[in-house]
Design a protein around this motif. Sequence first.
Motif, PDB file in Angstrom:
ATOM      1  N   PHE A 172      44.624  27.110  10.321  1.00  0.00           N
ATOM      2  CA  PHE A 172      45.070  25.810  10.936  1.00  0.00           C
ATOM      3  C   PHE A 172      46.077  25.444   9.819  1.00  0.00           C
ATOM      4  CE2 PHE A 172      44.173  21.162  11.551  1.00  0.00           C
ATOM      5  CZ  PHE A 172      44.840  21.030  12.590  1.00  0.00           C
ATOM      6  N   LEU A 173      45.964  25.449   8.594  1.00  0.00           N
ATOM      7  CA  LEU A 173      46.946  25.147   7.588  1.00  0.00           C
ATOM      8  C   LEU A 173      48.196  25.750   7.643  1.00  0.00           C
ATOM      9  CD1 LEU A 173      44.798  24.334   4.210  1.00  0.00           C
ATOM     10  CD2 LEU A 173      45.962  22.569   5.819  1.00  0.00           C
ATOM     11  N   ALA A 174      48.130  27.077   8.122  1.00  0.00           N
ATOM     12  CA  ALA A 174      49.286  27.660   8.375  1.00  0.00           C
ATOM     13  C   ALA A 174      50.040  27.408   9.368  1.00  0.00           C
ATOM     14  CB  ALA A 174      48.643  29.235   8.495  1.00  0.00           C
ATOM     15  N   SER A 175      49.781  26.518  10.202  1.00  0.00           N
ATOM     16  CA  SER A 175      50.728  26.013  11.269  1.00  0.00           C
ATOM     17  C   SER A 175      51.633  25.177  10.704  1.00  0.00           C
ATOM     18  CB  SER A 175      49.842  25.214  12.290  1.00  0.00           C
ATOM     19  OG  SER A 175      49.082  24.228  11.891  1.00  0.00           O
ATOM     20  N   VAL A 176      51.506  24.750   9.555  1.00  0.00           N
ATOM     21  CA  VAL A 176      52.690  23.721   8.816  1.00  0.00           C
ATOM     22  C   VAL A 176      53.915  24.378   8.883  1.00  0.00           C
ATOM     23  CG1 VAL A 176      52.275  24.761   6.323  1.00  0.00           C
ATOM     24  CG2 VAL A 176      52.886  22.418   6.845  1.00  0.00           C
ATOM     25  N   ASP A 177      54.989  23.458   8.934  1.00  0.00           N
ATOM     26  CA  ASP A 177      56.284  24.288   9.073  1.00  0.00           C
ATOM     27  C   ASP A 177      56.959  24.177   7.612  1.00  0.00           C
ATOM     28  OD1 ASP A 177      58.824  24.855  10.007  1.00  0.00           O
ATOM     29  OD2 ASP A 177      59.549  23.049  10.393  1.00  0.00           O
ATOM     30  N   ALA A 178      56.349  25.289   7.040  1.00  0.00           N
ATOM     31  CA  ALA A 178      56.833  25.654   5.426  1.00  0.00           C
ATOM     32  C   ALA A 178      56.183  27.046   5.114  1.00  0.00           C
ATOM     33  CB  ALA A 178      56.422  24.860   4.618  1.00  0.00           C
ATOM     34  N   PRO A 179      56.957  27.929   4.449  1.00  0.00           N
ATOM     35  CA  PRO A 179      56.420  29.352   4.074  1.00  0.00           C
ATOM     36  C   PRO A 179      55.600  29.095   2.829  1.00  0.00           C
ATOM     37  CG  PRO A 179      58.462  28.653   3.039  1.00  0.00           C
ATOM     38  CD  PRO A 179      58.304  27.557   3.962  1.00  0.00           C
ATOM     39  N   ILE A 180      54.253  29.062   3.291  1.00  0.00           N
ATOM     40  CA  ILE A 180      53.178  28.730   2.154  1.00  0.00           C
ATOM     41  C   ILE A 180      52.149  30.081   2.285  1.00  0.00           C
ATOM     42  CG2 ILE A 180      51.235  27.395   1.575  1.00  0.00           C
ATOM     43  CD1 ILE A 180      53.705  25.850   1.529  1.00  0.00           C
ATOM     44  N   GLU A 181      51.901  30.456   1.116  1.00  0.00           N
ATOM     45  CA  GLU A 181      50.643  31.494   0.975  1.00  0.00           C
ATOM     46  C   GLU A 181      49.280  30.770   0.706  1.00  0.00           C
ATOM     47  OE1 GLU A 181      49.215  35.086  -1.874  1.00  0.00           O
ATOM     48  OE2 GLU A 181      50.782  33.685  -2.566  1.00  0.00           O
ATOM     49  N   PHE A 182      48.385  31.260   1.610  1.00  0.00           N
ATOM     50  CA  PHE A 182      47.087  30.817   1.450  1.00  0.00           C
ATOM     51  C   PHE A 182      46.124  31.610   0.873  1.00  0.00           C
ATOM     52  CE2 PHE A 182      49.291  28.148   4.697  1.00  0.00           C
ATOM     53  CZ  PHE A 182      49.006  26.880   4.434  1.00  0.00           C
ATOM     54  N   VAL A 183      45.317  31.221  -0.269  1.00  0.00           N
ATOM     55  CA  VAL A 183      44.323  31.905  -0.742  1.00  0.00           C
ATOM     56  C   VAL A 183      43.256  31.247  -0.919  1.00  0.00           C
ATOM     57  CG1 VAL A 183      46.047  33.337  -1.878  1.00  0.00           C
ATOM     58  CG2 VAL A 183      45.110  31.698  -3.090  1.00  0.00           C
ATOM     59  N   ASP A 184      41.938  31.920  -1.289  1.00  0.00           N
ATOM     60  CA  ASP A 184      40.688  30.927  -1.439  1.00  0.00           C
ATOM     61  C   ASP A 184      40.443  31.438  -2.821  1.00  0.00           C
ATOM     62  OD1 ASP A 184      39.758  33.579  -0.970  1.00  0.00           O
ATOM     63  OD2 ASP A 184      38.283  33.076   0.016  1.00  0.00           O
ATOM     64  N   ARG A 185      40.854  32.112  -3.515  1.00  0.00           N
ATOM     65  CA  ARG A 185      40.724  32.391  -4.970  1.00  0.00           C
ATOM     66  C   ARG A 185      42.003  32.822  -5.875  1.00  0.00           C
ATOM     67  NH1 ARG A 185      39.447  37.649  -5.941  1.00  0.00           N
ATOM     68  NH2 ARG A 185      39.049  38.922  -4.163  1.00  0.00           N
ATOM     69  N   ILE A 186      41.808  32.731  -6.839  1.00  0.00           N
ATOM     70  CA  ILE A 186      43.039  33.150  -7.958  1.00  0.00           C
ATOM     71  C   ILE A 186      42.748  34.607  -8.241  1.00  0.00           C
ATOM     72  CG2 ILE A 186      44.560  32.588  -9.649  1.00  0.00           C
ATOM     73  CD1 ILE A 186      44.823  30.863  -7.472  1.00  0.00           C
ATOM     74  N   GLU A 187      43.426  35.404  -8.131  1.00  0.00           N
ATOM     75  CA  GLU A 187      42.925  36.836  -8.451  1.00  0.00           C
ATOM     76  C   GLU A 187      43.240  36.896 -10.060  1.00  0.00           C
ATOM     77  OE1 GLU A 187      45.675  39.548  -6.587  1.00  0.00           O
ATOM     78  OE2 GLU A 187      44.959  39.443  -4.450  1.00  0.00           O
ATOM     79  N   LYS A 188      42.440  37.742 -10.694  1.00  0.00           N
ATOM     80  CA  LYS A 188      42.517  37.572 -12.045  1.00  0.00           C
ATOM     81  C   LYS A 188      43.968  38.306 -12.694  1.00  0.00           C
ATOM     82  CE  LYS A 188      40.002  39.749 -15.993  1.00  0.00           C
ATOM     83  NZ  LYS A 188      38.760  40.777 -16.414  1.00  0.00           N
ATOM     84  N   GLY A 189      44.423  37.572 -13.583  1.00  0.00           N
ATOM     85  CA  GLY A 189      45.814  37.934 -13.925  1.00  0.00           C
ATOM     86  C   GLY A 189      46.821  37.602 -13.391  1.00  0.00           C
TER      87      GLY A 189
END
Length: 549
Positions: free
Chosen positions: A327-344
Amino acid sequence: MNPKTIKALTEASRLIGEGRKDRALAHLEARIEHVKSTPIGLTLLGLLLAEAGRHGEALERIERALKLDPAYVEAYRQQTRSLGTVGRDQDALAAAEAGLRLAPGDPDLLLQKAVSLQELKRLDEAADTYAAALALHPANPHLLAGLGLLLLRLDRPAEALNALEHAEQHAGAAPGYDGAAIARNRAAALEALGRDEEALAAIETARAGRGDPQIELSRALLLLALGRWQEGWAAYEVRDMSAARGDVATIESLRAHLRANGFTVPEIGNDPLARTPVWAPDAPEGSTLIVTAEQGLGDILQMARYLPILAARAKVTMRAPKPLHRFLASVDAPIEFVDRIEKGRRFDHKIAMFSIPRVLGTTPETVPVTVPYLRADPERVAAWRDRLGPEGFKVVIAWQGNPLGTIDRGRSVPLTAFAPLAAIPGVRLISVQKTYGLDQLDRLPDGMRVETLGTEFDGGEDAFLDTAAVMAACDLVVTTDTSVVHVAGATGRPTCVALKFQPDWRWRLGGHTSPWYPTVTPVRQSRPGAWDDVFERIAALVAARAAAV
């Protein structure tokens, strides 16, 4: 009692009297051989262990004390406190009742019984217990304060204010009296009665020299409610979940408070972003920025309006609950969505969602209100439009928030309140309600019909995709103040939101409009608890719109 036991307890009592409870605990633990055979010593040790946060050990000592003397009332007092602290409310109630069989009028045990009943959601029984206790102890500030908090939960703010004011009047030097908590609850009662400035004054008095994060959070929300956003956004930083910004005990206290009020709270642990600097508008363009979602799903959708602004200045990654990503990806902007931050993984800057208005200097006049900033999937819209058919004036409805948190107090309505809408010729009520309140669909009054959308409706891993599509396929949304109104507002759908007399801070300004959502019409209670008038006014708006189609 042997002389060494007497000496150990006397010294511990002296240290407690001097406020040196940690030393008293160490003193007794070093002399456990002298106190382990006496209920008094074990109970005192249990009390000190509980105050040190060692509740499992505290309960073990208290249980041993009660085995030695099943009639020792003080042990029951401490047992019920400790059981309540660790969330064993049913056991705490049983302990309080066992103590009351020995000391029927004991004010501490009556208080603990009422608190346990309250935590078990047996609110009427809790009220009866307070009434019986206050008949015996009418000037007991602890009982008055407890009753005030219960009355707040029952949405009876005028009576709550009266009880809390009496608690303050009778406090004196009452041991264990938490003046800050009473002042905070008194401010909440004043706020619920629409007396915001008085509530803020009470908070300012309560916060003097205390550093209590819950008081600071209450103050921030009141400033925002009053439209004093420059001060409010700055004060709201107290909610910050980064362990790098303050001591862990204070942060954990605030985290517990937010959870208890129905918010989702990210884990902090070994936060990979702890040393990442906070983003500011003068940061170099094109730098990498991690935006962290916080609080409830509706809050995230509300703040998503800022994502295009940030994406115009930085390469944005957003950490958010996975069910919201599509749903958030429908925003008119190039955004990367993640649910956690990869180590490093590293970022040049970070920002929490509710810090963005402060950093950008948002005022009620400068809220970004271009809608829609989130969009329903066109294929889903077409599919739902075909399924619903062209007949009638279609009104999407939702009535119940999550009842488990105190944030829901007074904001949800019974489904039957929508009956005036169902009575309008040609109007179809279409439910997008999920999880909570669905049992009310089985108890509709004669002549009231509500259409449901089946178990497959928003049934996958993704949230709100069907909700947004159904809204786009219908004519109007009528909802209470839950995440549904944020879906409607973010997608630009015409909406009426039914609000309690003193709603959440974001709805306090604007009268019949909202600075956050130009397509949403707030319809407010004229007095606490009065939903009939709200839905009569909404029915008039619905009838007018239906007639104009």
